[in-house]
Design a protein around this motif. Structure first.
Motif, PDB file in Angstrom:
ATOM      1  N   ASP A  45     -14.273  43.116  46.139  1.00 28.32           N
ATOM      2  CA  ASP A  45     -15.334  43.896  46.783  1.00 28.32           C
ATOM      3  C   ASP A  45     -16.481  44.126  45.807  1.00 28.32           C
ATOM      4  N   TRP A 128     -12.834  32.817  60.135  1.00 29.11           N
ATOM      5  CA  TRP A 128     -13.344  32.861  58.755  1.00 29.11           C
ATOM      6  C   TRP A 128     -12.405  32.119  57.810  1.00 29.11           C
ATOM      7  N   SER A 156     -12.821  39.707  55.582  1.00 23.91           N
ATOM      8  CA  SER A 156     -13.673  38.552  55.328  1.00 23.91           C
ATOM      9  C   SER A 156     -15.024  38.928  54.731  1.00 23.91           C
ATOM     10  N   GLY A 157     -15.414  40.184  54.825  1.00 26.28           N
ATOM     11  CA  GLY A 157     -16.618  40.669  54.165  1.00 26.28           C
ATOM     12  C   GLY A 157     -16.322  41.206  52.778  1.00 26.28           C
ATOM     13  N   ASP A 209     -11.647  47.546  60.713  1.00 27.70           N
ATOM     14  CA  ASP A 209     -12.124  46.620  59.676  1.00 27.70           C
ATOM     15  C   ASP A 209     -11.214  45.415  59.491  1.00 27.70           C
TER      16      ASP A 209
END
Length: 227
Positions: A45, A128, A156-157, A209
């Motif tokens: 992240d 993804w 995936s983010g 999420d």
């Protein structure tokens, strides 16, 4: 021990500094970290562990200056980076930036295959997943000299379910009792099996999420002491 999945890309992250460590106030640690006593949480992240790269004219993350960032031109950035915020070629990543052991951490990120998930709640059939696994990576395998520092769980983010999904007051104690002993000094899961089990839990608990995946992190170079 070899990789548990497949490499999906490379990045250069900032080595922890007093400025970055200062952003992790006691309140932030209490709200977001499964193991709040870690010196600095490492993660896929970027909001947790900032990247040196920014696409276009994006503002630098908190605690950093624009001159410290490497801005990439969206017109010339390759497709893999534009889609996934990771480099698909280690040599190409180093072209605009010479590695420095003083303030940089070179990192490879792999996607762990969940064959051992007994409940079959994790899947690589996600759109993804198929896209990022279909993009070739060079080199395609971690070098034996690279040091594995652990496993993150993120979507995936690259939103980390370990260090960037807030916990309610009622969730904190039971979650920490169950999982904190599985985290190492970097705030990452020490074993892939424990990370997969936590990923199953996160997909159920943080549905808005999800889906979450397990990521394996290796250091390519770093001033961080690793035993």
């Amino acid at each position: 021990m070899g990789s548990l999945g497949r490499l999906i890309g490379y990045d250069i992250r900032f080595a922890p500094s007093p400025r970055l460590q200062g952003l992790w106030t006691s309140e932030r640690r209490e709200q977001f970290l499964l193991r709040p006593e870690v010196d600095y949480p490492y993660s896929v992240d970027r909001a947790v562990w900032p990247s040196r790269f920014r696409l276009g004219s994006a503002e630098p993350p908190p605690g950093l200056e624009g001159a410290e960032m490497i801005l990439l031109d969206p017109a010339t950035a390759n497709t893999h980076y534009q889609l996934f915020d990771l480099w698909d070629d280690l040599t190409r990543m180093l072209a605009p930036h010479r590695a420095s052991s003083d303030g940089d951490v070179g990192v490879s990120i792999g996607l762990v295959f969940p064959e051992h998930d007994p409940e079959k709640t994790l899947t690589l059939e996600d759109e993804w997943c198929r896209a990022i696994l279909g993009s070739p990576i060079l080199p395609s395998e971690p070098d034996p000299a690279w040091k594995r520092i652990g496993y993150d769980v993120a979507n995936s983010g690259f939103l980390s379910a370990i260090s960037n999904c807030g916990m309610s007051e009622s969730e904190r104690s039971p979650l920490r009792r169950r999982w904190s002993n599985h985290l190492n000094t970097f705030g990452l899961f020490e074993s892939g099996d424990a990370a997969i089990r936590y990923c199953v839990d996160a997909n159920e608990r943080i549905k808005d999420d999800s889906p979450f995946f397990v990521f394996e992190l290796h250091l390519i170079w770093s001033s961080i002491p690793i035993s």
